[in-house]
Design a protein around this motif. Structure first.
Motif, PDB file in Angstrom:
ATOM      1  N   GLY A  57       0.802  -1.216   0.000  1.00  0.00           N
ATOM      2  CA  GLY A  57       0.000   0.000   0.000  1.00  0.00           C
ATOM      3  C   GLY A  57       0.834   1.264   0.000  1.00  0.00           C
ATOM      4  O   GLY A  57       0.305   2.355  -0.164  1.00  0.00           O
ATOM      5  N   GLY A  58       2.139   1.125   0.135  1.00  0.00           N
ATOM      6  CA  GLY A  58       3.007   2.299   0.181  1.00  0.00           C
ATOM      7  C   GLY A  58       3.194   2.931  -1.191  1.00  0.00           C
ATOM      8  O   GLY A  58       3.090   2.280  -2.225  1.00  0.00           O
ATOM      9  N   ASP A  59       3.481   4.216  -1.184  1.00  0.00           N
ATOM     10  CA  ASP A  59       3.684   4.944  -2.431  1.00  0.00           C
ATOM     11  C   ASP A  59       4.926   4.463  -3.168  1.00  0.00           C
ATOM     12  O   ASP A  59       4.949   4.433  -4.395  1.00  0.00           O
ATOM     13  N   TRP A  60       5.955   4.062  -2.433  1.00  0.00           N
ATOM     14  CA  TRP A  60       7.192   3.646  -3.086  1.00  0.00           C
ATOM     15  C   TRP A  60       6.991   2.378  -3.902  1.00  0.00           C
ATOM     16  O   TRP A  60       7.618   2.209  -4.944  1.00  0.00           O
ATOM     17  N   VAL A  61       6.117   1.494  -3.452  1.00  0.00           N
ATOM     18  CA  VAL A  61       5.845   0.266  -4.204  1.00  0.00           C
ATOM     19  C   VAL A  61       5.101   0.613  -5.480  1.00  0.00           C
ATOM     20  O   VAL A  61       5.406   0.093  -6.558  1.00  0.00           O
ATOM     21  N   ARG A  62       4.126   1.503  -5.374  1.00  0.00           N
ATOM     22  CA  ARG A  62       3.359   1.924  -6.532  1.00  0.00           C
ATOM     23  C   ARG A  62       4.274   2.583  -7.566  1.00  0.00           C
ATOM     24  O   ARG A  62       4.192   2.300  -8.759  1.00  0.00           O
ATOM     25  N   ASP A  63       5.177   3.445  -7.106  1.00  0.00           N
ATOM     26  CA  ASP A  63       6.115   4.105  -8.003  1.00  0.00           C
ATOM     27  C   ASP A  63       7.081   3.105  -8.644  1.00  0.00           C
ATOM     28  O   ASP A  63       7.406   3.212  -9.827  1.00  0.00           O
ATOM     29  N   LEU A  64       7.535   2.142  -7.861  1.00  0.00           N
ATOM     30  CA  LEU A  64       8.438   1.124  -8.380  1.00  0.00           C
ATOM     31  C   LEU A  64       7.766   0.303  -9.471  1.00  0.00           C
ATOM     32  O   LEU A  64       8.327   0.086 -10.544  1.00  0.00           O
ATOM     33  N   LEU A  65       6.538  -0.143  -9.212  1.00  0.00           N
ATOM     34  CA  LEU A  65       5.816  -0.929 -10.213  1.00  0.00           C
ATOM     35  C   LEU A  65       5.526  -0.116 -11.462  1.00  0.00           C
ATOM     36  O   LEU A  65       5.643  -0.619 -12.589  1.00  0.00           O
ATOM     37  N   ARG A  66       5.154   1.133 -11.286  1.00  0.00           N
ATOM     38  CA  ARG A  66       4.876   2.003 -12.438  1.00  0.00           C
ATOM     39  C   ARG A  66       6.144   2.173 -13.276  1.00  0.00           C
ATOM     40  O   ARG A  66       6.104   2.105 -14.503  1.00  0.00           O
ATOM     41  N   GLY A  67       7.279   2.390 -12.613  1.00  0.00           N
ATOM     42  CA  GLY A  67       8.545   2.532 -13.324  1.00  0.00           C
ATOM     43  C   GLY A  67       8.930   1.274 -14.077  1.00  0.00           C
ATOM     44  O   GLY A  67       9.388   1.337 -15.220  1.00  0.00           O
ATOM     45  N   LEU A  68       8.741   0.130 -13.453  1.00  0.00           N
ATOM     46  CA  LEU A  68       9.059  -1.133 -14.112  1.00  0.00           C
ATOM     47  C   LEU A  68       8.175  -1.366 -15.336  1.00  0.00           C
ATOM     48  O   LEU A  68       8.641  -1.805 -16.386  1.00  0.00           O
ATOM     49  N   LEU A  69       6.889  -1.058 -15.203  1.00  0.00           N
ATOM     50  CA  LEU A  69       5.979  -1.221 -16.341  1.00  0.00           C
ATOM     51  C   LEU A  69       6.330  -0.258 -17.473  1.00  0.00           C
ATOM     52  O   LEU A  69       6.331  -0.641 -18.645  1.00  0.00           O
ATOM     53  N   GLN A  70       6.633   0.976 -17.151  1.00  0.00           N
ATOM     54  CA  GLN A  70       7.003   1.940 -18.182  1.00  0.00           C
ATOM     55  C   GLN A  70       8.286   1.514 -18.887  1.00  0.00           C
ATOM     56  O   GLN A  70       8.394   1.608 -20.106  1.00  0.00           O
ATOM     57  N   GLN A  71       9.251   1.034 -18.123  1.00  0.00           N
ATOM     58  CA  GLN A  71      10.507   0.589 -18.721  1.00  0.00           C
ATOM     59  C   GLN A  71      10.264  -0.628 -19.616  1.00  0.00           C
ATOM     60  O   GLN A  71      10.820  -0.716 -20.712  1.00  0.00           O
ATOM     61  N   ALA A  72       9.435  -1.542 -19.181  1.00  0.00           N
ATOM     62  CA  ALA A  72       9.152  -2.743 -19.977  1.00  0.00           C
ATOM     63  C   ALA A  72       8.423  -2.393 -21.267  1.00  0.00           C
ATOM     64  O   ALA A  72       8.664  -2.991 -22.315  1.00  0.00           O
ATOM     65  N   LEU A  73       7.540  -1.404 -21.200  1.00  0.00           N
ATOM     66  CA  LEU A  73       6.769  -1.056 -22.392  1.00  0.00           C
ATOM     67  C   LEU A  73       7.563  -0.181 -23.365  1.00  0.00           C
ATOM     68  O   LEU A  73       7.304  -0.216 -24.565  1.00  0.00           O
ATOM     69  N   THR A  74       8.516   0.575 -22.873  1.00  0.00           N
ATOM     70  CA  THR A  74       9.264   1.463 -23.767  1.00  0.00           C
ATOM     71  C   THR A  74      10.524   0.822 -24.345  1.00  0.00           C
ATOM     72  O   THR A  74      11.027   1.279 -25.356  1.00  0.00           O
TER      73      THR A  74
END
Length: 45
Positions: A25-42
């Motif tokens: 539920g922490g913001d850092w986990v959400r940011d980490l997952l978002r970054g990983l998804l963006q990196q994987a898609l780009t």
């Protein structure tokens, strides 16, 4: 298993679920997952 063993197992599972909810539920986990998804898609383009 006896009833006491079931109760201990249930409490342990509930405790683990609580810890996971707090961690995920922490913001850092959400940011980490978002970054990983963006990196994987780009990286594929």
């Amino acid at each position: 298993m006896t009833t006491a063993e079931y109760a201990i197992g249930t409490l342990a599972a509930a405790g683990l679920a609580t810890v996971l909810l707090v961690l995920l539920g922490g913001d850092w986990v959400r940011d980490l997952l978002r970054g990983l998804l963006q990196q994987a898609l780009t990286t594929g383009t």
